[in-house]
Write a protein that holds these residues in place. Structure first.
Motif, PDB file in Angstrom:
ATOM      1  N   GLU A 180       0.828  -1.196   0.000  1.00 42.83           N
ATOM      2  CA  GLU A 180       0.000   0.000   0.000  1.00 42.83           C
ATOM      3  C   GLU A 180       0.868   1.253   0.000  1.00 42.83           C
ATOM      4  N   ARG A 181       1.993   1.180   0.721  1.00 40.59           N
ATOM      5  CA  ARG A 181       2.912   2.312   0.770  1.00 40.59           C
ATOM      6  C   ARG A 181       3.434   2.650  -0.623  1.00 40.59           C
ATOM      7  N   ASP A 182       3.720   1.629  -1.412  1.00 38.95           N
ATOM      8  CA  ASP A 182       4.226   1.871  -2.764  1.00 38.95           C
ATOM      9  C   ASP A 182       3.182   2.599  -3.609  1.00 38.95           C
ATOM     10  N   ALA A 183       1.911   2.203  -3.447  1.00 38.67           N
ATOM     11  CA  ALA A 183       0.842   2.860  -4.193  1.00 38.67           C
ATOM     12  C   ALA A 183       0.714   4.329  -3.786  1.00 38.67           C
ATOM     13  N   PHE A 184       0.765   4.586  -2.486  1.00 38.51           N
ATOM     14  CA  PHE A 184       0.658   5.963  -1.996  1.00 38.51           C
ATOM     15  C   PHE A 184       1.837   6.806  -2.489  1.00 38.51           C
ATOM     16  N   GLN A 185       3.026   6.230  -2.441  1.00 38.45           N
ATOM     17  CA  GLN A 185       4.200   6.969  -2.892  1.00 38.45           C
ATOM     18  C   GLN A 185       4.108   7.315  -4.373  1.00 38.45           C
ATOM     19  N   ALA A 186       3.621   6.350  -5.165  1.00 33.62           N
ATOM     20  CA  ALA A 186       3.483   6.593  -6.604  1.00 33.62           C
ATOM     21  C   ALA A 186       2.466   7.697  -6.878  1.00 33.62           C
ATOM     22  N   GLN A 187       1.360   7.684  -6.147  1.00 33.13           N
ATOM     23  CA  GLN A 187       0.318   8.691  -6.366  1.00 33.13           C
ATOM     24  C   GLN A 187       0.791  10.070  -5.927  1.00 33.13           C
ATOM     25  N   VAL A 188       1.433  10.149  -4.777  1.00 36.79           N
ATOM     26  CA  VAL A 188       1.923  11.439  -4.288  1.00 36.79           C
ATOM     27  C   VAL A 188       2.996  11.990  -5.223  1.00 36.79           C
ATOM     28  N   LYS A 189       3.858  11.115  -5.721  1.00 34.95           N
ATOM     29  CA  LYS A 189       4.905  11.559  -6.649  1.00 34.95           C
ATOM     30  C   LYS A 189       4.291  12.115  -7.922  1.00 34.95           C
ATOM     31  N   SER A 190       3.202  11.493  -8.371  1.00 33.04           N
ATOM     32  CA  SER A 190       2.554  11.910  -9.608  1.00 33.04           C
ATOM     33  C   SER A 190       1.672  13.136  -9.417  1.00 33.04           C
ATOM     34  N   MET A 191       0.923  13.186  -8.314  1.00 31.72           N
ATOM     35  CA  MET A 191      -0.117  14.208  -8.156  1.00 31.72           C
ATOM     36  C   MET A 191       0.167  15.240  -7.075  1.00 31.72           C
TER      37      MET A 191
END
Length: 452
Positions: free
Chosen positions: A218-229
């Motif tokens: 889940e952390r990887d998903a959050f990191q990817a979204q925050v990095k993108s958005m």
């Protein structure tokens, strides 16, 4: 005009076949009888509101105007009618030159209405008016049902914003119309990009559970979204364990995290727990957005919860249990002959079974009490009483076939807010009840009033 403005696929050339076959068979028979060119008056109204509703909302008027302008019979449409032998060649020749040349009056879009309100009045020859019945009813019944549900949800939400997110729960074209009607009724944004493109409605959206499940953690998903958005994004926190997800979300985005979204569970309980946890983690400005099959009753039940916004889908696009307004399009007056100067004769269906109508070309006005609050919907034929002269509701929409009353969606949205505010306070109660004000009829000959 661009058919995309109607919410239509670009390969649909006109709205002429958004109708029922009997409109054409009536046209043909009337032409043969010599009555098709009689001057006629049709009115759109509903005999009752959906059970328990206190008021209705006029929505779809702008789309009706587009549909009338685009009601044309191109060669492909005429070929279809010829191939199916729906009408004869004489009628096809008449249809080939069809352009609505009459007048349309109606309640301004965003206004509220009640049983018997003449929401729209269409005037012209019988031939040109009868063809518009189905498309007008299709638009007004759908859009007004959605707008009424949206208005109730908006009242329940108070100052908290509402996000329309029902595109996946209805027909793809209906979804665009629903977004428009929801915005009119008080929603602030939509997830549907077609609605944003066609009507300028603000659009929002970030991620679904699939995005979280795609990643190993889940952390990887959050990191990817925050990095993108960016840190101001909204993270979905109920894929696995909510408390753990909130903790991870703040660790990844920091206290600048824009919002978290909760899409399942006991929303009242979970929202309180999440708010406490966010505050303890220092994310005091992080908002909480809740979704998950909300309706006006669920929204009202969350009034005391620390919720900042609501996302509504299924219940909104289905009218929250009332997907239509039961509006009808009835001939109420017609000329004695085809002579353009022939006087109009009131006509009305008189059958039993609750489907009677009142004949005559009508006006409508809303009477206010001494405090400026609506106290009655007054509908009548004949002269308008002087006391109601400045309270008329119908406005001219089409004159001689030309649209004369185009309005922006924001103007319509503001009108609805004002119209709802002028109703008695009980209008916004979610408990079942009768229309919040009565409808009174004025007989044009006697001037007497009767309650509906």
């Amino acid at each position: 005009m661009n058919t995309a403005d109607l919410g239509l696929p670009v390969d649909v050339p006109s709205t002429a076949l958004f109708t029922d076959q009997y409109e054409f068979t009536m046209l043909q028979a009337a032409m043969k009888a010599g009555t098709a060119e009689r001057r006629s008056v049709f009115e759109v109204f509903t005999r009752r509101l959906p059970e328990g509703r206190r008021y209705g909302v006029v929505a779809g008027t702008g789309r009706v105007l587009d549909a009338v302008e685009n009601f044309r019979f191109d060669p492909d449409v005429l070929a279809f009618l010829r191939e199916r032998k729906i009408v004869d060649e004489e009628t096809l020749d008449w249809l080939a030159d069809y352009r609505f040349s009459g007048d349309i009056w109606g309640y301004p879009e965003g206004e509220v209405y009640f049983p018997g309100s003449p929401i729209m009045r269409v005037e012209g020859t019988f031939a040109e008016c009868v063809l518009l019945e189905t498309v007008i009813l299709s638009i007004l019944n759908h859009d007004s049902a959605i707008a009424a549900a949206a208005s109730r949800m908006s009242s329940a939400a108070g100052e908290r914003p509402l996000i329309e997110m029902g595109a996946r729960r209805t027909h793809e074209l209906a979804a665009v119309a629903a977004s428009r009607a929801a915005y009119l009724g008080g929603f602030t944004s939509t997830s549907d990009l077609a609605a944003g493109f066609r009507y300028g409605i603000p659009t929002v959206g970030t991620s679904a559970h699939a995005f979280t499940l795609l990643h190993d953690r889940e952390r990887d998903a959050f990191q990817a979204q925050v990095k993108s958005m960016g840190r101001g994004t909204t993270l979905l926190v109920d894929t696995y364990d909510v408390a753990e997800a909130v903790r991870t979300a703040v660790e990844v985005a920091g206290p600048e995290l824009g919002a978290v979204r909760i899409d399942s569970g006991d929303l009242l309980l979970v929202a309180h727990r999440v708010r406490q946890q966010l505050d303890e983690l220092g994310a005091t400005d992080t908002r909480i957005i809740v979704t998950s099959d909300l309706d006006e009753y669920a929204i009202a039940s969350l009034a005391a919860a620390p919720v900042d916004a609501y996302g509504v889908g299924t219940q909104l696009v289905t009218g929250s249990g009332h997907p239509t307004c039961s509006m009808v399009y009835k001939l109420v007056a017609r000329a004695e002959s085809t002579d353009p100067t022939a006087p109009l004769v009131p006509v009305a269906k008189k059958s039993t079974g609750g489907k009677t109508s009142i004949g005559g070309r009508k006006w409508a006005a809303r009477r206010l009490d001494e405090y400026g609050v609506a106290e009655a919907e007054v509908v009548g034929t004949g002269p308008l009483p002087d006391a109601l002269a400045d309270r008329q509701l119908l406005v001219e929409l089409v004159k001689g076939g030309d649209v004369v009353a185009r309005e922006s969606l924001d103007v319509v949205r503001d009108r609805h807010t004002a119209a709802r505010a002028n109703l008695p306070l009980s209008a916004t109660q979610l408990s079942r009840g009768e229309p919040v004000i009565p409808t009174e009829y004025v007989n044009g000959r006697s001037g007497s009033l009767t309650g509906a």
